[in-house]
Write a protein that holds these residues in place. Structure first.
Motif, PDB file in Angstrom:
ATOM      1  N   GLY A   1       9.359  -1.506  -4.943  1.00 45.22           N
ATOM      2  CA  GLY A   1       8.670  -2.796  -4.965  1.00 45.22           C
ATOM      3  C   GLY A   1       9.306  -3.829  -4.055  1.00 45.22           C
ATOM      4  O   GLY A   1       8.688  -4.815  -3.681  1.00 45.22           O
TER       5      GLY A   1
ATOM      6  N   GLN B   1       4.377   6.430  -4.699  1.00 37.00           N
ATOM      7  CA  GLN B   1       4.480   6.768  -6.126  1.00 37.00           C
ATOM      8  C   GLN B   1       3.459   7.825  -6.501  1.00 37.00           C
ATOM      9  O   GLN B   1       3.767   8.799  -7.185  1.00 37.00           O
ATOM     10  N   ALA B   2       2.205   7.605  -6.042  1.00 43.29           N
ATOM     11  CA  ALA B   2       1.146   8.552  -6.380  1.00 43.29           C
ATOM     12  C   ALA B   2       1.452   9.922  -5.790  1.00 43.29           C
ATOM     13  O   ALA B   2       1.126  10.947  -6.376  1.00 43.29           O
ATOM     14  N   ALA B   3       2.106   9.928  -4.600  1.00 41.45           N
ATOM     15  CA  ALA B   3       2.414  11.197  -3.966  1.00 41.45           C
ATOM     16  C   ALA B   3       3.648  11.845  -4.573  1.00 41.45           C
ATOM     17  O   ALA B   3       3.999  12.965  -4.225  1.00 41.45           O
TER      18      ALA B   3
ATOM     19  N   SER C   1       0.828  -1.194   0.000  1.00 44.69           N
ATOM     20  CA  SER C   1       0.000   0.000   0.000  1.00 44.69           C
ATOM     21  C   SER C   1       0.872   1.256   0.000  1.00 44.69           C
ATOM     22  O   SER C   1       0.627   2.212  -0.734  1.00 44.69           O
TER      23      SER C   1
ATOM     24  N   GLN D   1       4.074   1.663  -0.924  1.00 39.24           N
ATOM     25  CA  GLN D   1       4.910   1.944  -2.103  1.00 39.24           C
ATOM     26  C   GLN D   1       4.072   2.495  -3.248  1.00 39.24           C
ATOM     27  O   GLN D   1       4.503   3.389  -3.964  1.00 39.24           O
ATOM     28  N   LEU D   2       2.826   1.995  -3.392  1.00 37.09           N
ATOM     29  CA  LEU D   2       1.972   2.503  -4.469  1.00 37.09           C
ATOM     30  C   LEU D   2       1.570   3.952  -4.188  1.00 37.09           C
ATOM     31  O   LEU D   2       1.531   4.785  -5.087  1.00 37.09           O
ATOM     32  N   ARG D   3       1.277   4.245  -2.897  1.00 39.73           N
ATOM     33  CA  ARG D   3       0.843   5.607  -2.582  1.00 39.73           C
ATOM     34  C   ARG D   3       2.002   6.588  -2.571  1.00 39.73           C
ATOM     35  O   ARG D   3       1.816   7.768  -2.855  1.00 39.73           O
TER      36      ARG D   3
ATOM     37  N   ALA E   1       7.004  10.368  -4.936  1.00 38.64           N
ATOM     38  CA  ALA E   1       8.353  10.034  -4.488  1.00 38.64           C
ATOM     39  C   ALA E   1       9.201   9.640  -5.691  1.00 38.64           C
ATOM     40  O   ALA E   1       8.775   8.838  -6.509  1.00 38.64           O
ATOM     41  N   ASP E   2      10.389  10.191  -5.785  1.00 40.04           N
ATOM     42  CA  ASP E   2      11.194   9.952  -6.983  1.00 40.04           C
ATOM     43  C   ASP E   2      12.195   8.829  -6.742  1.00 40.04           C
ATOM     44  O   ASP E   2      13.393   9.051  -6.674  1.00 40.04           O
ATOM     45  N   VAL E   3      11.695   7.619  -6.592  1.00 40.98           N
ATOM     46  CA  VAL E   3      12.549   6.448  -6.429  1.00 40.98           C
ATOM     47  C   VAL E   3      12.104   5.433  -7.476  1.00 40.98           C
ATOM     48  O   VAL E   3      10.918   5.382  -7.820  1.00 40.98           O
ATOM     49  N   SER E   4      13.043   4.643  -7.983  1.00 41.00           N
ATOM     50  CA  SER E   4      12.678   3.627  -8.968  1.00 41.00           C
ATOM     51  C   SER E   4      11.569   2.743  -8.416  1.00 41.00           C
ATOM     52  O   SER E   4      11.661   2.251  -7.294  1.00 41.00           O
ATOM     53  N   PRO E   5      10.498   2.523  -9.179  1.00 41.99           N
ATOM     54  CA  PRO E   5       9.414   1.680  -8.669  1.00 41.99           C
ATOM     55  C   PRO E   5       9.893   0.264  -8.344  1.00 41.99           C
ATOM     56  O   PRO E   5       9.297  -0.412  -7.519  1.00 41.99           O
ATOM     57  N   TYR E   6      10.983  -0.156  -8.977  1.00 41.85           N
ATOM     58  CA  TYR E   6      11.486  -1.497  -8.702  1.00 41.85           C
ATOM     59  C   TYR E   6      12.125  -1.568  -7.333  1.00 41.85           C
ATOM     60  O   TYR E   6      12.017  -2.571  -6.633  1.00 41.85           O
ATOM     61  N   LEU E   7      12.802  -0.474  -6.950  1.00 42.50           N
ATOM     62  CA  LEU E   7      13.377  -0.452  -5.608  1.00 42.50           C
ATOM     63  C   LEU E   7      12.265  -0.357  -4.577  1.00 42.50           C
ATOM     64  O   LEU E   7      12.287  -1.028  -3.553  1.00 42.50           O
TER      65      LEU E   7
END
Lengths: 309, 356, 359
Positions: free
Chosen positions: A272, A260-262, A254, A256-258, A264-270
């Motif tokens: 994840g 991203q929506a907010a 929950s 990590q997805l939020r 945060a500039d981090v690789s989604p893979y990291l």
């Protein structure tokens, strides 16, 4: 979006994401306490998910769908128990084999139900409790299966620790021969425990298909069954700790997805990796804090029971 | 007195019967679903072993499974459940990719491959060290940690191929640059069978030797089967557990190395469609015996590659591959034990008859 | 367990049939699908294209298909087997197949290969691209007009060029009618995982978006999640109007059939050539799904007009000068994008929020 709203949204997402894993993990706790290792949870969740979709589609009734999923779960649980108890098979191998088989069967039987509209379960606000600040919107603005899971955990705990059945359960999980000598049926106790555990896993699957996906997709569980089996060791076979583990896992998804929506500039893979690393981290920290208590599982876990020897 | 050989014969034929029983049971299922099991079976068998191409593809499919199953077996010998071979395989691939991408293209092939293999082993072993250390020093079950780390490893590969290691020439596709020719493993002429298979076979036989005829193997067995006795005998328990996990990780990493070097020629996602988990299953089917693992890996590799024919000729969906595989495993496991106890009873009966 | 080998061998050699490729006058076409063909999304659309070929060219073309083929070592083996069975043309319907396709194509110069979404040259290789993004642009126009809060969400699987094209074109469409709106992107890292997709959609909705678009292999979940959360939704791959009767806006879908049939016909006629094809709005392969009841009539007309302009070439979605989010110029003034440029897209246009994993 202010901080409180963000935290509330993350926490509500945590409960949703955690619930399917929670149900399966609590079920596996129960099963393993009896000395049976059921690695087929992934497959059983798939079967529960598909059954719920089919019944919901055919009857239009959520209640029937859940009952059917539970029934299928019980049936597969009994099959696994039967293989373990009657044929004394290697429980690690059968668990994996059951999962492979069920992933095939569900994919095969589910072909006609992909992209079908089914009756799904929507959120239901608990009248008074949902008004509570924070907790209300996190825990009591969910759906009935989540509320059911609130009841299942203490019930399972009570079943294990407060009933006669719980006593026999632990006895056959620790010392099956002594238990048999004391008049407890190892066969029956283990069958019941495996069936109950598998029913909970199937319910977790039904949660995925009825609440989340609101339909059927091949491999809908995406590995959650394995995570659930893993969390049981994390929880040292205690349903309450399994809840903690499952929610922790849900929290990381929950969050990590939020994040991203907010923005945060981090690789989604990291990001994840968070769910997995978080569980490992908490495991390590909790172990460091209570180093003295050994957390070995039921001593007879996964050992075939041969009464005649 | 019934000879030992006759008893073994009964057990042996019991096992064969169990195999056949599995196939017959699945065959009935196929018949009921309106298919001809004979054509399906022959389709799979010819697809797996029918000609040199099929045979070579079977071996190609079997190689990574073999590495992984052997890796699981090393850990299992000491009672460790290393389900993290999948992740260790991926880290092996990462390690060898790093070498392949950074070494100059003019490196002699043997040196390049050696360095890649070394780097893979180090990466895989270090990745396996995490659950090993947590097990030894914090008493945390290695199964859950290594299972969770599999997901971390898969995401690490995704991160690298979408990020720092992404091929700058084809922009934005999730893969690294192609390896230079010197980083490609030698193949058997005209096929995709590669040196990795030979390495896996050698490791299998070495493992057999080490486990069954060295002091290390004996001690490992004692630790695995009776940790109390091992403690009593003052075996260096911690060291053995760590060494076993390191070795296990290194062997699994070789699977990743051989896949990127011989088959893919670069690091990309979807490198392993679950070889680690298949290897885990193979190891348990083969009862942790290295030689049996080799045999079972080849059979399973044959089944998985031969099963193409289910889709190509029989027009069945992919799901049937899993159904068949799962049913055969279950029947195999169930009937093996059932028939074993049955043949045991028969043997005792014969013995009794002879005595009287 | 060596007896297992023994049994296998016995069965092999006792029942080993003579494997004869049955002679036939029809041409065999092989299809590789990366996922299950009943995902009701990407692979489903591809498979419908195949079924269309079977129907349209019945008696002339015979198809074989293998689903769930990983984009790795397996793909090579499957293609070799298709060729051994007599396949004369192979459709590789996912971008990751290019490397195995090149290897197999080198070995079989007489077999024709069709590779989706990737650029390469070989005498027996034809590549084809789908300009899904043209539809995304039009969907963006709808989203931009319908958004009241000027916050639009986008759930996407992996940052690969076709998806980046879609997202960027969508944002350009949004910005063309609503300069204040932003498009928030959340990556799920997975082609199919309904629970994570639903949670990603929920996360965006919590964040205050009022229109949701997505690009995932299996679309039903997100469409239904949007409907139950009273958020407008833009579909992808299939027309899922029925799943969101109140909040469906429109969607982008494919129709591969006519294109695949044309290619197969060219093989039959012997006119097949290497080269590159583009499947887009003009050729009718990329389509806009039906409008939901929430979309007002004037907006439908506006979108139809824009669609016409894209089809006749007077509106170019990625038209120079085009700057990325960081302000770097990606396309100079007056330049039109070519396929190679599109296939290498690795940036976000202004108006898109979210991370882009980059070196």
């Amino acid at each position: 979006m202010d901080d409180l709203a963000f935290i509330t949204a993350v926490a509500a997402g945590m409960v949703r994401s955690g619930t399917p894993v929670l149900l399966a993990a609590v079920g596996e706790c129960l099963t393993e306490r009896s000395g049976i290792l059921n690695l087929g949870m992934e497959g059983i969740m798939l079967a529960g998910a598909l059954t719920a979709v089919i019944v919901s589609y055919l009857t239009g009734n959520i209640f029937f769908a859940i009952i059917a999923a539970l029934a299928i779960g019980a049936l597969i649980g009994l099959l696994h128990a039967f293989l373990c108890l009657y044929f004394h098979v290697n429980q690690v191998a059968t668990g994996i084999a059951v999962t492979i088989l069920l992933s095939g069967i569900t994919a095969f039987c589910g072909i006609d139900y992909v992209g079908k509209s089914i009756h799904s379960i929507s959120a239901y606000k608990v009248p008074w409790l949902s008004e509570l600040p924070f907790f209300g919107s996190v825990f009591f603005n969910q759906d009935i299966l989540v509320y059911l899971s609130y009841a299942i955990v203490p019930l399972t705990y009570f079943l294990i620790n407060g009933t006669r059945f719980g006593l026999s359960l632990k006895a056959v999980g620790e010392e099956p021969r002594a238990a048999a000598a004391a008049g407890v049926s190892v066969f029956r106790t283990r069958c019941i425990a495996t069936a109950l555990g598998a029913m909970l896993a199937a319910l977790g699957g039904a949660y995925l298909s009825l609440v989340y996906a609101q339909g059927w997709t091949e491999n809908i569980t995406a590995g959650r069954g394995w995570i659930a089996v893993g969390l049981v060791m994390f929880a040292s076979w205690n349903p309450w700790k399994a809840v903690l583990g499952a929610y922790l896992f849900g929290l990381a998804i929950s969050l990590q997805l939020r994040l991203q929506a907010a923005g945060a500039d981090v690789s989604p893979y990291l990001l994840g990796m968070a769910p997995y690393l978080l569980v490992i981290l908490v495991l390590a920290v909790s172990k460091l804090r209570q180093k003295k208590i050994p957390a070995a599982g039921p001593t007879a876990l996964s050992i075939p029971y041969l009464p005649q020897v | 007195m019934l000879s030992k050989a006759a008893g073994a014969m009964i057990a042996f034929s019991g096992s064969i019967a169990s195999m056949l029983f599995g196939f017959v049971a699945v065959g009935i299922f196929l018949l009921l679903s309106g298919r001809n099991p004979a054509t399906i079976y022959t389709g799979i068998f010819t697809g797996a072993f029918g000609d040199t191409f099929c045979l070579s593809e079977t071996l190609v499919a079997a190689t990574p499974i073999m590495f992984c199953a052997l890796a699981v077996a090393i850990a299992a010998r000491l009672g460790l459940m290393n389900i993290g071979v999948e992740g260790q395989l991926l880290f092996g691939a990462i390690g060898s990719t790093y070498v392949a991408l950074t070494m100059p293209e003019t490196t002699p092939s043997w040196l390049m491959l050696l360095l890649m293999a070394l780097s893979a082993c180090v990466c895989g072993a270090l990745f396996a060290l995490i659950p090993a250390l947590m097990r030894v020093f914090m008493d945390i079950n290695e199964t859950i940690v290594s299972l969770l780390l599999n997901y971390v490893a898969a995401l690490t590969v995704e991160y690298l191929i979408h990020g720092p290691w992404q091929d700058p020439t084809t922009t934005s596709w999730p893969q690294t640059m192609a390896f230079p020719p010197c980083a490609e493993m030698p193949h058997l002429e005209g096929s995709r069978v590669h040196l990795g298979l030979l390495v896996a076979l050698i490791i299998g036989f070495l493992l057999m030797l080490v486990l069954h005829s060295t002091k290390f193997g004996f001690k490992a067995k004692v630790i695995g089967s009776n940790p109390q006795a091992a403690l009593y005998a003052k075996y260096p328990l911690k060291r053995y557990l760590i060494v076993a996990m390191l070795l296990s990780g290194a062997v699994a990493a070789l699977a990743g190395f051989s896949q990127v070097s011989a088959i893919e020629g670069r690091l990309r996602s979807g490198l392993s469609p679950g070889y680690g988990y298949t290897g885990f299953l193979v190891c348990f089917l083969a009862k942790h015996n290295p030689i049996t693992i080799i045999v079972v890996s080849i059979l399973l590799g044959g089944f998985l590659s031969g099963a193409d024919s289910l889709q190509l000729s029989e027009k069945l969906p992919f799901a049937t591959v899993n159904i068949l595989q799962g049913m055969i495993f279950i029947f195999l496991l169930a009937s093996e034990n059932a028939l074993k106890s049955w043949s045991e009873k028969l043997r005792l009966k014969l013995q009794a008859a002879e005595a009287s | 367990m060596p007896h297992i080998l023994f049994v296998f061998l016995v069965i092999c050699f006792t029942v080993l049939p003579v494997y004869s490729a049955n002679e036939q006058k029809t041409v065999k076409a092989g299809f590789l699908f990366v996922g299950p063909i009943n995902d009701y999304g990407w692979n489903c659309a591809q498979n419908e294209g195949r079924l269309f070929v079977e129907k349209k060219l019945a008696g002339k073309i015979q198809t074989v298909a293998v689903e769930n083929v990983p984009e790795s070592a397996e793909a090579e083996r499957v293609m070799e087997r298709m060729i051994a069975q007599g396949a004369k043309i192979i459709f590789a319907t996912s971008f990751g197949y290019l490397e195995p396709v090149l290897k197999v194509a080198r070995r079989h110069p007489d077999v024709k290969f069709m590779q989706l979404s990737r650029f390469d040259k070989r005498p027996n290789l034809r590549t084809y691209f789908y300009l899904h993004y043209q539809g995304s642009y039009l969907a963006g126009v709808v989203a931009g007009r319908m958004s009241k809060k000027n916050k639009i969400g986008f759930v996407a699987a992996h940052p690969v060029p076709p998806l980046l094209q879609s997202i960027n074109a969508f944002a350009l469409g949004v910005r063309s009618v609503n300069a204040k709106a932003t498009v928030k992107v959340v990556w799920t890292n997975k082609w199919v995982d309904p629970a994570v997709e639903a949670e990603a959609a929920k996360g965006l909705i919590d964040n205050g978006i009022d229109v949701l678009a997505f690009d995932q292999s299996a679309p039903v979940t997100i469409v239904k999640t949007a409907e139950s959360n009273k958020t407008y939704v833009i579909g992808c791959y299939t027309d899922d109007c029925q799943f969101a009767p109140n909040y469906w806006l429109t969607g982008v879908s494919f129709d591969w059939g006519p294109y695949y049939a044309r290619i197969c016909q060219s093989v039959l006629d012997g006119t097949w050539q290497e080269g590159t094809d583009v499947c887009d709005i003009k050729t009718g392969n990329v389509k806009l799904s039906s409008f939901g009841k929430a979309v007002p009539e004037p907006l439908r007309k506006e979108v139809a007009a824009a669609k016409e302009k894209i089809a006749n070439g007077s509106l170019v979605v990625f038209a120079g000068p085009l700057k990325d989010r960081e302000g770097r110029e990606r396309l100079s003034a007056g330049a039109k994008p070519n396929i190679k440029w599109l296939a290498g897209m690795n940036f976000f246009v202004p108006g898109v929020e979210g991370t882009l994993p980059k070196n």
